[in-house]
Structures are given as C-alpha cells and as structure tokens.
Design a protein around this motif. Structure first.
Motif, PDB file in Angstrom:
ATOM      1  N   ASN A 114       6.930   1.345  -3.146  1.00  0.00           N
ATOM      2  CA  ASN A 114       7.117   1.012  -4.564  1.00  0.00           C
ATOM      3  C   ASN A 114       8.535   1.425  -4.947  1.00  0.00           C
ATOM      4  OD1 ASN A 114       7.074   3.843  -5.409  1.00  0.00           O
ATOM      5  ND2 ASN A 114       4.852   3.759  -5.029  1.00  0.00           N
ATOM      6  N   SER A 159       9.179  18.868   4.325  1.00  0.00           N
ATOM      7  CA  SER A 159       9.079  18.595   5.759  1.00  0.00           C
ATOM      8  C   SER A 159       8.880  19.893   6.513  1.00  0.00           C
ATOM      9  CB  SER A 159      10.370  17.935   6.261  1.00  0.00           C
ATOM     10  OG  SER A 159      10.498  16.657   5.709  1.00  0.00           O
ATOM     11  N   THR A 208       0.821  -1.209   0.000  1.00  0.00           N
ATOM     12  CA  THR A 208       0.000   0.000   0.000  1.00  0.00           C
ATOM     13  C   THR A 208       0.858   1.263   0.000  1.00  0.00           C
ATOM     14  OG1 THR A 208      -0.152   0.057   2.404  1.00  0.00           O
ATOM     15  CG2 THR A 208      -1.885  -1.123   1.242  1.00  0.00           C
ATOM     16  N   TRP A 209       2.084   1.173   0.472  1.00  0.00           N
ATOM     17  CA  TRP A 209       2.930   2.374   0.600  1.00  0.00           C
ATOM     18  C   TRP A 209       4.171   2.277  -0.286  1.00  0.00           C
ATOM     19  CZ3 TRP A 209       1.405   6.738   2.828  1.00  0.00           C
ATOM     20  CH2 TRP A 209       2.352   7.736   3.053  1.00  0.00           C
ATOM     21  N   LEU A 212      -2.051  13.232   4.385  1.00  0.00           N
ATOM     22  CA  LEU A 212      -2.364  12.365   5.519  1.00  0.00           C
ATOM     23  C   LEU A 212      -3.592  12.837   6.282  1.00  0.00           C
ATOM     24  CD1 LEU A 212       1.159  11.598   7.037  1.00  0.00           C
ATOM     25  CD2 LEU A 212      -0.297  10.058   5.736  1.00  0.00           C
ATOM     26  N   ARG A 260       6.292  16.852  -1.901  1.00  0.00           N
ATOM     27  CA  ARG A 260       6.279  16.948  -0.447  1.00  0.00           C
ATOM     28  C   ARG A 260       7.433  17.786   0.089  1.00  0.00           C
ATOM     29  NH1 ARG A 260       9.987  14.295   1.988  1.00  0.00           N
ATOM     30  NH2 ARG A 260       8.927  14.307   3.965  1.00  0.00           N
ATOM     31  N   ASP A 285      18.687  15.558  -6.257  1.00  0.00           N
ATOM     32  CA  ASP A 285      18.157  14.301  -5.695  1.00  0.00           C
ATOM     33  C   ASP A 285      16.853  14.560  -4.942  1.00  0.00           C
ATOM     34  OD1 ASP A 285      20.192  12.710  -6.603  1.00  0.00           O
ATOM     35  OD2 ASP A 285      21.152  12.438  -4.645  1.00  0.00           O
ATOM     36  N   VAL A 286      16.886  15.583  -4.086  1.00  0.00           N
ATOM     37  CA  VAL A 286      15.693  15.936  -3.304  1.00  0.00           C
ATOM     38  C   VAL A 286      14.573  16.378  -4.239  1.00  0.00           C
ATOM     39  CG1 VAL A 286      14.787  17.635  -1.647  1.00  0.00           C
ATOM     40  CG2 VAL A 286      16.953  16.456  -1.184  1.00  0.00           C
ATOM     41  N   ALA A 345       7.969  11.472  -5.488  1.00  0.00           N
ATOM     42  CA  ALA A 345       7.619  10.047  -5.365  1.00  0.00           C
ATOM     43  C   ALA A 345       6.364   9.891  -4.510  1.00  0.00           C
ATOM     44  CB  ALA A 345       8.784   9.277  -4.736  1.00  0.00           C
ATOM     45  N   LEU A 346       5.410   9.133  -5.002  1.00  0.00           N
ATOM     46  CA  LEU A 346       4.154   8.927  -4.276  1.00  0.00           C
ATOM     47  C   LEU A 346       4.009   7.477  -3.830  1.00  0.00           C
ATOM     48  CD1 LEU A 346       1.549  10.932  -6.388  1.00  0.00           C
ATOM     49  CD2 LEU A 346       2.497  11.528  -4.161  1.00  0.00           C
ATOM     50  N   PRO A 347       3.558   7.284  -2.595  1.00  0.00           N
ATOM     51  CA  PRO A 347       3.254   5.929  -2.129  1.00  0.00           C
ATOM     52  C   PRO A 347       2.192   5.273  -3.010  1.00  0.00           C
ATOM     53  CG  PRO A 347       3.295   7.467  -0.297  1.00  0.00           C
ATOM     54  CD  PRO A 347       3.368   8.292  -1.553  1.00  0.00           C
ATOM     55  N   THR A 348       2.192   3.964  -3.032  1.00  0.00           N
ATOM     56  CA  THR A 348       1.319   3.186  -3.918  1.00  0.00           C
ATOM     57  C   THR A 348      -0.155   3.527  -3.720  1.00  0.00           C
ATOM     58  OG1 THR A 348       2.954   1.434  -3.803  1.00  0.00           O
ATOM     59  CG2 THR A 348       0.777   0.815  -4.626  1.00  0.00           C
ATOM     60  N   ALA A 349      -0.633   3.491  -2.501  1.00  0.00           N
ATOM     61  CA  ALA A 349      -2.059   3.739  -2.253  1.00  0.00           C
ATOM     62  C   ALA A 349      -2.410   5.201  -2.515  1.00  0.00           C
ATOM     63  CB  ALA A 349      -2.421   3.362  -0.815  1.00  0.00           C
ATOM     64  N   THR A 350      -1.484   6.118  -2.197  1.00  0.00           N
ATOM     65  CA  THR A 350      -1.733   7.542  -2.437  1.00  0.00           C
ATOM     66  C   THR A 350      -1.894   7.798  -3.929  1.00  0.00           C
ATOM     67  OG1 THR A 350      -0.329   8.008  -0.534  1.00  0.00           O
ATOM     68  CG2 THR A 350      -0.864   9.865  -1.964  1.00  0.00           C
ATOM     69  N   GLU A 405       4.904  16.040   7.534  1.00  0.00           N
ATOM     70  CA  GLU A 405       4.972  15.975   6.072  1.00  0.00           C
ATOM     71  C   GLU A 405       3.943  16.933   5.475  1.00  0.00           C
ATOM     72  OE1 GLU A 405       6.195  12.235   4.352  1.00  0.00           O
ATOM     73  OE2 GLU A 405       4.240  12.155   3.396  1.00  0.00           O
ATOM     74  N   ASN A 418      18.433  20.010  -3.478  1.00  0.00           N
ATOM     75  CA  ASN A 418      19.398  19.591  -4.503  1.00  0.00           C
ATOM     76  C   ASN A 418      18.619  18.734  -5.519  1.00  0.00           C
ATOM     77  OD1 ASN A 418      19.409  16.774  -3.571  1.00  0.00           O
ATOM     78  ND2 ASN A 418      20.635  17.521  -1.850  1.00  0.00           N
ATOM     79  N   ALA A 438      13.088  13.256  -5.668  1.00  0.00           N
ATOM     80  CA  ALA A 438      12.552  12.386  -4.614  1.00  0.00           C
ATOM     81  C   ALA A 438      11.218  12.887  -4.072  1.00  0.00           C
ATOM     82  CB  ALA A 438      13.562  12.259  -3.475  1.00  0.00           C
ATOM     83  N   ALA A 493      13.526   7.276  -3.645  1.00  0.00           N
ATOM     84  CA  ALA A 493      13.328   8.629  -3.116  1.00  0.00           C
ATOM     85  C   ALA A 493      13.716   8.740  -1.641  1.00  0.00           C
ATOM     86  CB  ALA A 493      11.864   9.045  -3.299  1.00  0.00           C
ATOM     87  N   ARG A 543       0.789  13.633 -15.472  1.00  0.00           N
ATOM     88  CA  ARG A 543       2.251  13.604 -15.517  1.00  0.00           C
ATOM     89  C   ARG A 543       2.771  12.843 -16.722  1.00  0.00           C
ATOM     90  NH1 ARG A 543       3.922   9.485 -10.492  1.00  0.00           N
ATOM     91  NH2 ARG A 543       3.218   7.590 -11.478  1.00  0.00           N
TER      92      ARG A 543
END
Lengths: 271, 271
Positions: free
Chosen positions: A247, B208, A244-245, B182, B206, B249-250, B256-261, B216, B247, B253, A253, B271
């Motif tokens: 991948n 911080s 679920t989270w 969230l 995202r 990389d950030v 990047a989205l979680p699978t369920a999101t 987040e 930078n 990064a 990332a 996209r």
C-alpha cells in the motif's frame, strides 16, 4: 543454543514433511508444510507461498506506482510468473517476459496461478538469452524494466545497465534485486553503483522474506525521471484491487534507511 | 535444501567458534564470532552486539521522540543496561530500572558498556519483583514506561497494564515487545488488546533482529496523548548525538502496516 532458534525449529519441522513436487534444470519446487510451496533455483530458495506477496507485490507495484502512466513492462527472469501475476492487477498494460530457463515456466504450474498469468493475452513470453534479448530490444520500448534475479551477480555489469537505460523511455525506471545490507553490503553497493552509471535517481528499498537470508531483503530502483517517494501515485497504490501486502504507506516506508546504513551508502544513493 | 540456508550456514559456523562467557540463573552470554556477543535468557537469544542498535534504539527513541518533553522513564526488565544506554543519549532524564534477575546485571558486564550505563548518576536500579514494583509505584511517576520483555507472555495481563496506566502521567506512553506478526499473530493481538484496555492510542511497530525468529520483530506502543507518527519530535529524532540506526524516517516507517496485516489487526489498533 541456536542463534535463530525459532526459524531453525520451523526449518527442522519442514525437513520431516518436505516433498519435492518438481525438479528440472536446477529448478525445484518443494511442498514444505509451514511455508507452503517453495520455489528453488540452483539450491537457493527464491520465495515460498507465504512470502510471495511480500516479495512480488513490493517488486511490481513499487515500480508501477512510482511511474505516472506505465503501459509497457519488461520482466527479466520472469518465467515463474509471480511478478507477472502482480503486474496484471493493473489493467492498462502489456508485458514482455524474457526467461533463460524454460523449466521455470514449467515449475510455475506447481503454484496453480502464476502459469495462468503467463498465458494472459497481455503477456508475451520469450525463452532465450537475457543479454541477447536486451541487446536486440528497440530504443525506448519500455516504461518499466523489472529484473527478477535469483542470482544477484549475473546481470550486474555496466553493459546490461546501459541496455536497460537504452530500452527504457525517457521517463522509464528499473527495479532489481540487491544483496542484503546486513550480510553482503559490498554486493549491495555494487548494484547501486551499476545503476548510478545510468540513472538520475538510485535508491534501495526493503522487503521481508521468510525463506531467504536474514529476513530483511533489498531491491534497488533506478529512475530517469520519477522519484519513488515524491511521485508515488496514491490512487493506484491504495485503490488497485487485489493487494495483500503493498500500500502507499508501505511503499514510502520501505525506502527509509537507518542512520549508519545511509552513511555507508550515501555516495551510491541518488535521491 | 535449507529454507533459510544463508542464516543456517552462518549459524553452523558459529557452532564451531562459540564460547560461553557467562552463565548464571538462566542468563548466558556467548561470544559467537559473526554476530558478536549474544545475550541469552532461558535459552532464548535476546540480542547480539550487531543488532543491539536495531532493537534498543528503536525501543528507546521511538518512545522518547513521540513524547514532547520526557523526563522520568521506567525500564521494566532493564537490568542488562542496553535500553538504559540508549536513554542516556537524552540529557534531561532520570531513569528507574526494575530487574527481576540480578544475574542480568552481571551479564551486562560482558558487553563492556551497558554496565556503565547502569552506574550513571541519572539511573536508579532496583532488583526485585516486577509486578510488586509496579504496584508500589506512585501515581503519575513516569512520562514513559519501557517494558523490555524477553518473555512476551509474562506481563501480558490487564492488571499490569492498569498499573502502568496509573503510574504514567496524563500524557504518558508505554512501549513493549509484541509477538511476531508472521509467526505468532494470536500473541501479537493479545498484546494490542491488553494495551487497548487502558490507552487511547495503540499501534505496533517493527524492528529487525539478526538472532530472533524470522528477522522481523515487533513492538507495541500505548499512549494517552501523543501520537507516535503525528507528534514525532523531529529535532530530537534527527539531532540527538549517537544514533546508528534510529532517525525520524525510520521512526515513521516502522509503523507502516501491510494491507492484509492491517485488516487482521484493525479492531486492535487505535490510531
């Protein structure tokens, strides 16, 4: 004025609805409403139902998908079953669990699924002393060691890392909690330094928590051979059922480091 | 038991040392000790000295480094100067700021550097109504529009996005705050939907925060031409002086989205 007013408002609500479902030997489970059930050890919230995937998918699958063909896994402090439940999504696997607190296994039953993971035929649970277990384990017994520590300090010494190195295969890797980069950089560095004594590759990676300090939390990976961003197994990362989270995008990332953080850590990171 | 005991412990300490440095028209600045100075509007903490780079570098440079040659930038609600200070790290630039609350410009003086950014010769500040300013701005006036909203709701309508589209050049792009994935997914979707009416590419990213809900936080990007992860200008991202957080990389990064999101948002993301 509350600095974290959104979180605190939610927490205030939780105070009025919380219910204690379990308490024994320093392990507690609360039913919190908003956050779902929460596992607590020694007054420290470890995770809640809502962020369990955010923690345990990242911890388990980052290790599993950085290794070419992981078959034998040890979970230290795995008695709550949450990491084991994730590992079992990979079919070709045997899992040893060492747990120092038998009440953690009892508490797992409150969550209604983690206890069943511990009863899977591929899983062998030992209740006992963690360090003694590591000392007695045979050379090259495991492809992966996962240290699921609630207490960032208790295993952080050279002797334990030397044991972990010894019981891992020549292409093995370890993942473990590391203190917050935002709130405890000194503790974070100590974890990386301990890994650096034993492993060729040492890299921190982040995950999100809803119940621990500051939202952003960190793990660290030590590896003898596979590189976690260069060697990520895309097929396993993106085609395994039940994530679920996690991948492959998230996998890569979570290793990205801010500019100043990298500068603070560059003598500890090996990548 | 506190769900966010680490944060709350820190917050508790702040209560005893906090000092109010500024208060006018709903804008406040506190000296908090641990978090440094904190800017507050309408009782909502916007950022503190410790997380200002985490917010404003991501907001400013993600836009600047996704565009091939950005020269003209509009910052909506930019009167605190923090985004402007970041933008000025890029030399070839002119910046218009529209700010609805003159007290925000006064509050900026508490931070001792953001007010100087507003006085830079490349910067033109207008105090006035945001929507009227957008309505009066000429077609294709800006390469980038940055909407630095404290109140996620107040600009979230089709008319404003249509104006932003109109005043952006044919390769222009906009970035703006989006509600928490969230804690307020419905609000997050509304922002993406509003962008989707006008832009070819719509993607959340995202950052911080130490003082806002849940650690987040999320921004959203709308773009007519450049793709924020395919077209990132690596030279500008990694060789511009003065970045502490951002930078390349950030940059990648944070998208990047979680699978369920992703599954929850896939009808809103372009996209």
């Amino acid at each position: 004025m509350l600095l974290t007013q959104g979180v605190v408002d939610i927490v205030k609500n939780e105070y009025t609805v919380k219910e204690k479902l379990f308490e024994k030997d320093g392990v507690e489970v609360f039913d919190s409403g908003y956050f779902g059930k929460i596992l607590v050890a020694n007054n420290q919230a470890l995770y809640c139902e809502h962020d369990s995937a955010m923690r345990h998918e990242i911890l388990a699958h980052t290790a599993m998908c950085s290794h070419e063909e992981p078959q034998r896994v040890l979970v230290v402090d795995g008695g709550d079953g949450a990491v084991v439940a994730e590992l079992l999504k990979h079919k070709e696997i045997t899992i040893d669990v060492i747990e120092r607190n038998a009440s953690m296994v009892e508490a797992a039953k409150c969550f209604g699924c983690y206890d069943k993971a511990l009863e899977d035929a591929r899983v062998n649970v030992t209740i006992g002393d963690t360090v003694a277990f590591l000392g007695e384990a045979k050379e090259e017994s495991y492809d992966i060691v996962i240290i699921n520590r609630c207490d960032e300090a208790y295993l952080n010494d050279k002797a334990v890392m030397a044991h972990v190195n010894r019981i891992l295969t020549e292409k093995g890797l370890v993942v473990m909690d590391a203190s917050s980069q935002l709130f405890d950089m000194a503790g974070h560095k100590e974890v990386l330094a301990a890994l650096g004594e034993e492993f060729k590759i040492v890299m921190p990676f982040r995950y999100s928590s809803m119940v621990r300090v500051g939202g952003e939390q960190w793990f660290a990976l030590g590896s003898k051979f596979f590189h976690p961003t260069a060697d990520v197994n895309l097929q396993r990362a993106d085609l395994t059922d039940g994530f679920t989270w996690y991948n492959s995008d998230v996998h890569v990332a979570q290793f990205a480091l801010p500019t100043a953080t990298f500068n603070l850590l560059k003598e500890y990171i090996k990548r």
